[in-house]
Design an enzyme around this catalytic site. Structure first.
Site, short mmCIF file in Angstrom:
data_model
loop_
_atom_site.label_atom_id
_atom_site.label_comp_id
_atom_site.label_asym_id
_atom_site.label_seq_id
_atom_site.Cartn_x
_atom_site.Cartn_y
_atom_site.Cartn_z
N ASN A 156 -10.67 28.26 74.87
CA ASN A 156 -10.65 26.84 75.22
C ASN A 156 -11.36 26.57 76.55
O ASN A 156 -12.10 27.41 77.04
CB ASN A 156 -9.23 26.29 75.21
CG ASN A 156 -9.19 24.87 74.65
OD1 ASN A 156 -9.94 24.00 75.10
ND2 ASN A 156 -8.36 24.64 73.66
N ARG A 157 -11.13 25.40 77.11
CA ARG A 157 -11.95 24.93 78.22
C ARG A 157 -11.31 25.16 79.59
O ARG A 157 -10.10 25.02 79.75
CB ARG A 157 -12.25 23.44 78.07
CG ARG A 157 -13.23 23.15 76.96
CD ARG A 157 -13.34 21.68 76.65
NE ARG A 157 -14.42 21.41 75.69
CZ ARG A 157 -14.31 21.60 74.38
NH1 ARG A 157 -13.18 22.03 73.85
NH2 ARG A 157 -15.35 21.36 73.59
N HIS B 198 -14.45 28.93 75.78
CA HIS B 198 -14.26 30.14 74.98
C HIS B 198 -14.84 31.41 75.61
O HIS B 198 -15.50 32.21 74.95
CB HIS B 198 -14.88 29.94 73.60
CG HIS B 198 -14.17 28.93 72.74
ND1 HIS B 198 -12.84 28.61 72.92
CD2 HIS B 198 -14.60 28.17 71.69
CE1 HIS B 198 -12.49 27.71 72.01
NE2 HIS B 198 -13.53 27.41 71.26
N HIS C 120 -10.33 32.28 66.03
CA HIS C 120 -10.99 31.00 65.77
C HIS C 120 -11.41 30.86 64.29
O HIS C 120 -12.51 30.38 64.00
CB HIS C 120 -12.19 30.86 66.70
CG HIS C 120 -12.56 29.45 67.03
ND1 HIS C 120 -13.03 28.57 66.09
CD2 HIS C 120 -12.55 28.77 68.19
CE1 HIS C 120 -13.29 27.42 66.67
NE2 HIS C 120 -13.00 27.51 67.95
N SER C 121 -10.55 31.25 63.37
CA SER C 121 -10.89 31.09 61.95
C SER C 121 -10.88 29.63 61.55
O SER C 121 -10.02 28.86 61.99
CB SER C 121 -9.88 31.84 61.08
OG SER C 121 -10.11 33.22 61.18
N TYR C 122 -11.84 29.25 60.72
CA TYR C 122 -11.89 27.93 60.12
C TYR C 122 -11.40 28.08 58.68
O TYR C 122 -12.02 28.81 57.90
CB TYR C 122 -13.32 27.40 60.06
CG TYR C 122 -13.94 27.02 61.38
CD1 TYR C 122 -14.25 27.97 62.34
CD2 TYR C 122 -14.27 25.69 61.65
CE1 TYR C 122 -14.85 27.62 63.54
CE2 TYR C 122 -14.87 25.33 62.85
CZ TYR C 122 -15.15 26.30 63.79
OH TYR C 122 -15.75 25.95 64.97
N ASP D 28 -9.10 17.52 67.97
CA ASP D 28 -9.59 18.63 68.79
C ASP D 28 -8.69 18.65 70.02
O ASP D 28 -9.13 18.40 71.14
CB ASP D 28 -11.06 18.43 69.16
CG ASP D 28 -11.69 19.69 69.72
OD1 ASP D 28 -10.97 20.69 69.88
OD2 ASP D 28 -12.91 19.67 69.98
N GLN E 105 -4.40 24.71 69.47
CA GLN E 105 -5.50 23.76 69.41
C GLN E 105 -5.75 23.48 67.93
O GLN E 105 -6.12 24.39 67.18
CB GLN E 105 -6.76 24.35 70.06
CG GLN E 105 -7.94 23.39 70.13
CD GLN E 105 -7.90 22.46 71.34
OE1 GLN E 105 -7.03 22.60 72.21
NE2 GLN E 105 -8.81 21.52 71.43
N GLU F 79 -5.72 27.22 66.50
CA GLU F 79 -5.93 28.24 67.52
C GLU F 79 -4.69 28.32 68.40
O GLU F 79 -4.53 27.52 69.32
CB GLU F 79 -7.16 27.89 68.35
CG GLU F 79 -8.42 27.73 67.53
CD GLU F 79 -9.44 26.82 68.23
OE1 GLU F 79 -9.87 27.16 69.35
OE2 GLU F 79 -9.79 25.78 67.66
C1 BGC Z 1 -12.90 23.55 70.50
C2 BGC Z 1 -13.96 22.59 70.03
C3 BGC Z 1 -15.22 23.37 69.83
C4 BGC Z 1 -14.95 24.44 68.81
C5 BGC Z 1 -16.14 25.29 68.50
C6 BGC Z 1 -12.70 24.59 69.46
O1 BGC Z 1 -11.76 25.51 69.90
O2 BGC Z 1 -11.69 22.90 70.81
O3 BGC Z 1 -14.16 21.55 70.96
O4 BGC Z 1 -16.27 22.56 69.41
O5 BGC Z 1 -13.92 25.25 69.27
O6 BGC Z 1 -16.88 25.58 69.59
#
Ligand code: BGC
Length: 342
Positions: free
Chosen positions: A81-82, A107, A176-178, A243, A279, A307
């Site tokens: 995250n940020r 990340h 970070h699985s989708y 998000d 997240q 996440e």
């Molecule tokens: C973030 C998004 C980001 C994505 C892929 C997520 O964990 O919260 O803002 O775009 O990851 O980079």
């Protein structure tokens, strides 16, 4: 019971090494994980009729993972995250990270834990990956030894993260699985019903940094304590997607985080974790330009991420759960992805 097989997945360019693939299989699940970024590349789950589909977005070949892509399936670190402006202080000393998502660090930086080769170790029911993140890597203080362990237990994929630091450093590891429970490559996730066990969430500024307030979900679009159908919910609240970090009710022990049900296939994903947050990201930045597995293109809202993690920017927000790991301490978190049908 689970079985584990091992194969070559691909070669990194310029003699960077061999990426291996580990296939974990139980009666109910099959999961492929590669040593590049500890990345989950496939996850096959049966539907109500017993038909298996791959429910994670990703690529058939290593090249896909080496291009610019949104962290499909990878482990994120040193800090997921940020971090606002990529800057923080530890014990009075200021650190500066690369700004890879203007104006913040996202990340783990330019070359985070998702973009390195890990050392694998095969277990009877899974695989453990380890690496040493050197002192100063991506600007972070001290050396960090890290272990990520994936194990299969029936319908449950368990991910454990451990770390030890030589100097005080923020640590926040996640996967970070989708997911798309209709099967990866399905056009959207609108038919998924989502529940998240959170009474509060973190409102963010326009750069997605939490503004500091821990806001009640009650009466807002963020109230996911009872199942909502995602497509309808986004429409009702005129939302571009989620998000956001949801602040989980549970303590440091294993607690329920989220449940996602895809009624058409019957597939259910339940997430449990020891982490204080999750997240919830609905793939808002996916834009259909990547070439995925089986000819899939991944448009906006074609996958969702849960996440599990500490709260974003915790290193700069003293009232958020502590994120610093000090020498002699052990970082130890686990997330359970439990699949079933209903
Ligand atoms: C973030 C998004 C980001 C994505 C892929 C997520 O964990 O919260 O803002 O775009 O990851 O980079």
């Amino acid at each position: 019971m689970a079985s584990v097989t091992r194969a070559v997945f691909g070669e990194l360019p310029s003699g960077g090494g061999t990426v291996e693939k580990f296939q974990l299989q139980s009666d109910l699940l099959r999961v492929d994980i590669i040593s590049w970024g500890c990345t989950i590349t496939a996850l096959e789950v049966k539907d109500r009729q017993g038909r298996a589909s791959d429910v994670v977005l990703g690529f058939a070949e290593l090249e896909g993972y080496l291009q610019k892509q949104p962290y499909f399936g990878a482990v994120i670190g040193r800090v997921a995250n940020r971090i606002a402006k990529g800057t923080f202080k530890v014990d009075g000393k200021e650190y500066h990270l690369a700004i890879n998502k203007e104006p913040n660090s996202l990340h783990g930086g330019v070359r985070g834990f998702d973009k390195v080769l890990w050392t694998p170790w095969v277990l009877s029911n899974g695989v453990q990956f380890s690496r040493v993140s050197p002192d100063g890597e991506e600007g972070y203080p001290g050396e960090l030894k890290v272990w990520v362990t994936y194990t299969l237990d029936g319908g449950e994929l368990v991910v454990n993260y451990r770390a030890q630091a030589s100097q005080a450093t923020p640590v926040n590891l996640t996967n970070h699985s989708y997911f798309n429970l209709a099967g990866q490559g399905s056009p959207n996730i609108y038919g998924h019903e989502v529940t998240i066990e959170a009474d509060t969430y973190l409102p963010v500024d326009e750069t997605l940094i939490p503004i500091g307030e821990v806001a009640p979900v009650q009466g807002t679009a963020f109230d996911l304590r009872k199942p909502v159908e995602l497509g309808k919910h986004l429409q009702d609240f005129q939302l571009n997607g989620f998000d956001h970090n949801f602040c989980l009710k549970g303590s440091k022990e294993k607690h329920f985080c989220a449940r996602v049900h895809h009624a058409a296939s019957g597939r259910v994903l339940e997430v449990y974790t020891t982490q204080p947050g999750v997240q919830f990201y609905t793939g808002n930045f996916l834009d259909g330009t990547l070439k995925g597995k089986n000819g899939a293109v991944y448009p906006k809202h074609s996958g969702f991420c849960l996440e599990t993690q500490n709260w974003p920017d915790a290193v700069n927000q003293p009232h958020f759960p502590p994120v610093l790991l000090r020498p002699g301490e052990e970082y130890d978190h686990t997330t359970w992805f439990k699949f079933s049908v209903a």
